[in-house]
Motif scaffolding. Structure first.
Motif, PDB file in Angstrom:
ATOM      1  N   ILE A 169       3.796 -10.527   1.108  1.00 25.37           N
ATOM      2  CA  ILE A 169       2.647  -9.614   1.069  1.00 25.37           C
ATOM      3  C   ILE A 169       2.657  -8.725   2.316  1.00 25.37           C
ATOM      4  CG2 ILE A 169       0.110  -9.510   1.087  1.00 25.37           C
ATOM      5  CD1 ILE A 169       1.114 -10.581  -1.463  1.00 25.37           C
ATOM      6  N   TYR A 170       2.967  -9.350   3.440  1.00 24.88           N
ATOM      7  CA  TYR A 170       3.014  -8.619   4.710  1.00 24.88           C
ATOM      8  C   TYR A 170       4.036  -7.481   4.617  1.00 24.88           C
ATOM      9  CZ  TYR A 170       3.625  -7.879   9.757  1.00 24.88           C
ATOM     10  OH  TYR A 170       3.705  -7.324  11.008  1.00 24.88           O
ATOM     11  N   LYS A 171       5.200  -7.796   4.070  1.00 29.91           N
ATOM     12  CA  LYS A 171       6.271  -6.803   3.941  1.00 29.91           C
ATOM     13  C   LYS A 171       5.833  -5.675   2.979  1.00 29.91           C
ATOM     14  CE  LYS A 171      11.155  -6.704   2.761  1.00 29.91           C
ATOM     15  NZ  LYS A 171      11.126  -6.288   1.358  1.00 29.91           N
ATOM     16  N   ASP A 172       5.233  -6.063   1.860  1.00 28.88           N
ATOM     17  CA  ASP A 172       4.714  -5.076   0.886  1.00 28.88           C
ATOM     18  C   ASP A 172       3.735  -4.116   1.559  1.00 28.88           C
ATOM     19  OD1 ASP A 172       5.977  -6.299  -1.195  1.00 28.88           O
ATOM     20  OD2 ASP A 172       4.154  -6.971  -2.215  1.00 28.88           O
ATOM     21  N   LEU A 173       2.823  -4.720   2.351  1.00 28.56           N
ATOM     22  CA  LEU A 173       1.769  -3.909   2.988  1.00 28.56           C
ATOM     23  C   LEU A 173       2.364  -2.887   3.952  1.00 28.56           C
ATOM     24  CD1 LEU A 173      -1.302  -6.030   4.142  1.00 28.56           C
ATOM     25  CD2 LEU A 173      -1.228  -4.207   2.485  1.00 28.56           C
ATOM     26  N   LEU A 174       3.327  -3.352   4.749  1.00 26.12           N
ATOM     27  CA  LEU A 174       3.943  -2.437   5.715  1.00 26.12           C
ATOM     28  C   LEU A 174       4.647  -1.289   4.991  1.00 26.12           C
ATOM     29  CD1 LEU A 174       5.443  -4.697   8.522  1.00 26.12           C
ATOM     30  CD2 LEU A 174       3.223  -3.573   8.446  1.00 26.12           C
ATOM     31  N   GLU A 175       5.317  -1.626   3.900  1.00 23.75           N
ATOM     32  CA  GLU A 175       6.028  -0.591   3.124  1.00 23.75           C
ATOM     33  C   GLU A 175       5.038   0.416   2.552  1.00 23.75           C
ATOM     34  OE1 GLU A 175       9.691  -3.264   1.525  1.00 23.75           O
ATOM     35  OE2 GLU A 175       8.515  -2.193   0.014  1.00 23.75           O
ATOM     36  N   ARG A 176       3.945  -0.122   2.003  1.00 24.63           N
ATOM     37  CA  ARG A 176       2.940   0.725   1.360  1.00 24.63           C
ATOM     38  C   ARG A 176       2.234   1.603   2.405  1.00 24.63           C
ATOM     39  NH1 ARG A 176      -1.502  -0.071  -2.109  1.00 24.63           N
ATOM     40  NH2 ARG A 176      -1.928  -2.232  -1.653  1.00 24.63           N
ATOM     41  N   ASP A 177       1.875   1.010   3.549  1.00 20.80           N
ATOM     42  CA  ASP A 177       1.232   1.779   4.632  1.00 20.80           C
ATOM     43  C   ASP A 177       2.132   2.936   5.049  1.00 20.80           C
ATOM     44  OD1 ASP A 177      -0.803  -0.043   4.724  1.00 20.80           O
ATOM     45  OD2 ASP A 177      -0.302  -0.858   6.690  1.00 20.80           O
ATOM     46  N   ALA A 178       3.428   2.619   5.208  1.00 21.00           N
ATOM     47  CA  ALA A 178       4.368   3.636   5.688  1.00 21.00           C
ATOM     48  C   ALA A 178       4.451   4.768   4.670  1.00 21.00           C
ATOM     49  CB  ALA A 178       5.740   3.015   5.917  1.00 21.00           C
ATOM     50  N   ARG A 179       4.533   4.402   3.382  1.00 20.91           N
ATOM     51  CA  ARG A 179       4.641   5.445   2.350  1.00 20.91           C
ATOM     52  C   ARG A 179       3.344   6.266   2.274  1.00 20.91           C
ATOM     53  NH1 ARG A 179       7.582   2.627  -1.719  1.00 20.91           N
ATOM     54  NH2 ARG A 179       5.637   1.651  -2.265  1.00 20.91           N
ATOM     55  N   ASP A 180       2.202   5.587   2.347  1.00 20.70           N
ATOM     56  CA  ASP A 180       0.919   6.295   2.238  1.00 20.70           C
ATOM     57  C   ASP A 180       0.668   7.214   3.436  1.00 20.70           C
ATOM     58  OD1 ASP A 180       0.413   5.014  -0.152  1.00 20.70           O
ATOM     59  OD2 ASP A 180      -0.839   3.453   0.731  1.00 20.70           O
TER      60      ASP A 180
END
Ligand code: DC
Length: 224
Positions: A169-180
């Motif tokens: 989940i942590y990895k998903d969040l970082l990826e999503r934050d970066a893209r957003d």
């Protein structure tokens, strides 16, 4: 009293990254002041779900823009749009300018003329204070450390998916934050005039109390 030309809708904008607490705060604020609430992430998630449900690719720009152009909330009735897969696809879809343009009018109309004749609206998302409602009466940017956000999201999701690992989940969040935050069109950003609410060490009650103080201050200044 309905929003009208004489008494325009009172608009509260909340932006911030995933699992920062902005959704919970938005619902509390809407309940407190009798305002309508729009979680704008559901629009991007809805478009993403429709694409995945057809077995198609969320990064297909033309398809995603077409689906956003025909979007209606009834089309996702009963759909589970809160999954990790839909969240990741929503973030891809949200970087598509055609999709953003198609969803913009709906969000602005909602803010200006809230449903049910309510006198105000709370919108939460990533670009509400910067792009959708730059003239909002009150703006907040709600954030928290990535670790605490991942922990909160994990606690939510593991009820349905007990095998889910927090590190994932942590990895998903970082990826999503970066893209957003990195996309060209309407990236996630704090508006210059947005109040910062960091919920890393703040309970939801304390964050809500802080938000109320800001909103009540604006009410007093504009004589409501
Ligand atoms: O808040 P959420 O996790 O439900 O949002 C899903 C995705 O939609 C997220 O990756 C960012 C995007 N989004 C956006 O770009 N602009 C908004 N106003 C709301 C959400």
């Amino acid at each position: 009293m309905e929003a009208s030309a004489e008494t325009p809708s009172f608009v509260v904008a909340l932006d911030g990254p995933a699992a920062s607490g902005k959704g919970t705060l938005s619902r509390l604020i809407a309940g407190q002041y009798g305002f309508a609430h729009l979680d704008t992430g559901t629009l991007y998630r809805g478009v993403a779900w429709l694409i995945l449900n057809e077995g198609k690719d969320p990064s297909d720009q033309d398809l995603a823009a077409r689906i956003a152009g025909d979007y209606a909330v009834e089309k996702i009735a009963g759909a589970d749009i809160r999954t990790r897969e839909v969240g990741a696809a929503a973030s891809v879809v949200a970087a598509n300018s055609g999709v953003r343009a198609a969803l913009l009018d709906f969000q602005r109309r909602y803010a200006k003329t809230p449903p049910g004749g309510l006198k105000g609206a709370v919108l939460d998302g990533r670009d509400i204070g910067t792009v959708v409602c730059p003239d909002a009466d009150v703006k907040f940017f709600v954030t928290a450390s990535a670790e605490i956000r991942a922990h909160r999201r994990w606690l939510e999701l593991k009820l349905e998916q007990p095998d889910l690992e927090e590190a994932r989940i942590y990895k998903d969040l970082l990826e999503r934050d970066a893209r957003d935050a990195a996309r060209e069109d309407a990236p996630m950003a704090r508006a210059d005039d947005a109040e910062l609410l960091d919920t890393t060490h703040l309970s939801i009650d304390a964050a809500f109390a802080a938000a109320r103080r800001v909103i009540d201050g604006v009410f007093q200044r504009c004589g409501n």
